[in-house]
Design an enzyme around this catalytic site. Structure first.
Site, PDB file in Angstrom:
ATOM      1  N   ASN A 145       5.479   5.173  -7.944  1.00 42.81           N
ATOM      2  CA  ASN A 145       5.061   3.953  -7.258  1.00 42.81           C
ATOM      3  C   ASN A 145       6.341   3.236  -6.851  1.00 42.81           C
ATOM      4  OD1 ASN A 145       4.549   1.162  -6.757  1.00 42.81           O
ATOM      5  ND2 ASN A 145       2.540   1.373  -7.709  1.00 42.81           N
ATOM      6  N   GLU A 150       2.146   2.807  -3.093  1.00 44.11           N
ATOM      7  CA  GLU A 150       2.552   1.457  -2.660  1.00 44.11           C
ATOM      8  C   GLU A 150       3.746   1.534  -1.704  1.00 44.11           C
ATOM      9  OE1 GLU A 150       1.719  -2.442  -4.643  1.00 44.11           O
ATOM     10  OE2 GLU A 150       2.332  -1.282  -6.390  1.00 44.11           O
ATOM     11  N   TYR A 190      -3.531   6.122  -5.615  1.00 46.32           N
ATOM     12  CA  TYR A 190      -3.151   4.782  -6.064  1.00 46.32           C
ATOM     13  C   TYR A 190      -4.450   4.061  -6.425  1.00 46.32           C
ATOM     14  CZ  TYR A 190      -1.442  -0.030  -6.043  1.00 46.32           C
ATOM     15  OH  TYR A 190      -1.146  -1.321  -6.389  1.00 46.32           O
ATOM     16  N   ASP A 205      -0.203   6.552  -9.437  1.00 48.01           N
ATOM     17  CA  ASP A 205      -0.317   5.338 -10.232  1.00 48.01           C
ATOM     18  C   ASP A 205      -1.811   5.131 -10.462  1.00 48.01           C
ATOM     19  OD1 ASP A 205      -0.365   2.866 -11.369  1.00 48.01           O
ATOM     20  OD2 ASP A 205       0.611   1.820  -9.712  1.00 48.01           O
ATOM     21  N   ASN A 227      -2.973   3.266 -12.811  1.00 51.00           N
ATOM     22  CA  ASN A 227      -3.109   1.886 -13.274  1.00 51.00           C
ATOM     23  C   ASN A 227      -3.882   1.746 -14.590  1.00 51.00           C
ATOM     24  OD1 ASN A 227      -1.786  -0.356 -11.984  1.00 51.00           O
ATOM     25  ND2 ASN A 227      -2.775   0.305 -10.080  1.00 51.00           N
ATOM     26  N   ASP A 264       9.194  -1.542 -10.142  1.00 50.26           N
ATOM     27  CA  ASP A 264       8.858  -1.780 -11.546  1.00 50.26           C
ATOM     28  C   ASP A 264       8.299  -0.518 -12.212  1.00 50.26           C
ATOM     29  OD1 ASP A 264       6.661  -2.002  -9.893  1.00 50.26           O
ATOM     30  OD2 ASP A 264       5.859  -3.824 -10.814  1.00 50.26           O
ATOM     31  N   HIS A 265       8.186   0.565 -11.447  1.00 54.65           N
ATOM     32  CA  HIS A 265       7.768   1.859 -11.969  1.00 54.65           C
ATOM     33  C   HIS A 265       8.950   2.832 -11.945  1.00 54.65           C
ATOM     34  CE1 HIS A 265       3.263   1.323 -11.636  1.00 54.65           C
ATOM     35  NE2 HIS A 265       3.690   0.327 -10.867  1.00 54.65           N
TER      36      HIS A 265
END
Length: 262
Positions: free
Chosen positions: A7, A34, A105, A150, A152, A253-254
């Site tokens: 991501n 993303e 995603y 991702d 999540n 942030d991944h």
């Protein structure tokens, strides 16, 4: 074959980091989530020059977006709209040789883990239910497939920094974990990373921007996954998470998740 998922949280903003990763880790296939850019603005030329001329992209302005870039030719590529939304959350390719790769995603789900009051959480659960239904009807567990992305959700207690504190936090609630388990069990998907890393060991792929010193605090979650169907399980050779790429200048942030197949 080396497959990676990441991501990237804006592929244009972090293109230099992506190019460095491609040079250092040399994945054969990189799946991005993303990407946050329309197709005409995707950095296709720069990635092709780096050796990744085979590309399947599906993006939109500012939000979501997925892409598969590869050194291996595609026999075909396809994508689906999920939950009746054209929000660019899925891209599939079939590599020459027959392996099918699905890049997802999954919706994050907002802040409140209650579908009755939070439409985003309801969307997330519906998305997972539709994945179960579609794979169950359109694909077979005997087919060589890889599912990455991702997702999540951090399913295991060791996939989060504190199981007790995150039980009511979106991404680790029991209802989400159960929904993801149904997706995984539907075709008997094998968690390729946990195939090598024991479930007793803490493992993360995401660390919040909110933490001033993310590395020291290490309050992470494993939101990014690579699964394979049973025919590919004997071919699994290794897995890793490139944690160092969570640091540096303007990071996502991944961190990338990498799996090697024979």
């Amino acid at each position: 074959m080396r497959i990676a998922t990441w991501n990237i949280n804006s592929v244009r903003l972090r293109l230099p980091t992506v190019l460095r990763f491609l040079q250092e880790q040399a994945p054969d296939v990189l799946c991005l989530q993303e990407t946050k850019t329309e197709d005409q603005h995707f950095p296709a030329e720069a990635l092709a020059e780096a050796g990744y001329a085979h590309q399947a992209i599906r993006g939109q302005k500012s939000y979501n977006g997925v892409a598969v870039v590869s050194r291996v030719p595609f026999a075909e590529s396809d994508s689906r709209d999920w939950c009746g939304k054209s929000d660019c959350r899925h891209q599939a390719v079939r590599l020459e040789g027959g392996i099918e790769v699905h890049n997802f995603y999954v919706p994050a789900g907002g802040d409140e883990p209650d579908p009755a009051v939070n439409d985003k959480f309801a969307h997330k659960l519906a998305f997972l239910d539709e994945m179960v239904e579609w794979f169950g009807s359109a694909r077979k567990s005997s087919e060589p497939m890889v599912l990455v992305g991702d997702l999540n959700i951090a399913p295991l207690e060791t996939d989060v920094w504190s199981h007790k504190q995150l039980l009511k936090v979106v991404s680790h609630t029991p209802v989400e974990v159960e929904a993801l388990a149904k997706v995984q069990d539907g075709l008997g998907w094998v968690d390729a990373v946990r195939h090598f890393v024991p479930e007793t060991e803490k493992l993360y792929s995401w660390w919040s921007y909110r933490s001033r010193d993310w590395e020291k605090a290490d309050k992470g979650r494993r939101l990014d996954h690579v699964w394979v169907t049973e025919p590919l399980k004997p071919r699994l050779k290794g897995a890793s998470i490139a944690k160092a790429l969570r640091g540096g200048e303007k990071p996502s942030d991944h961190a990338p998740v990498i799996v090697d197949l024979d």
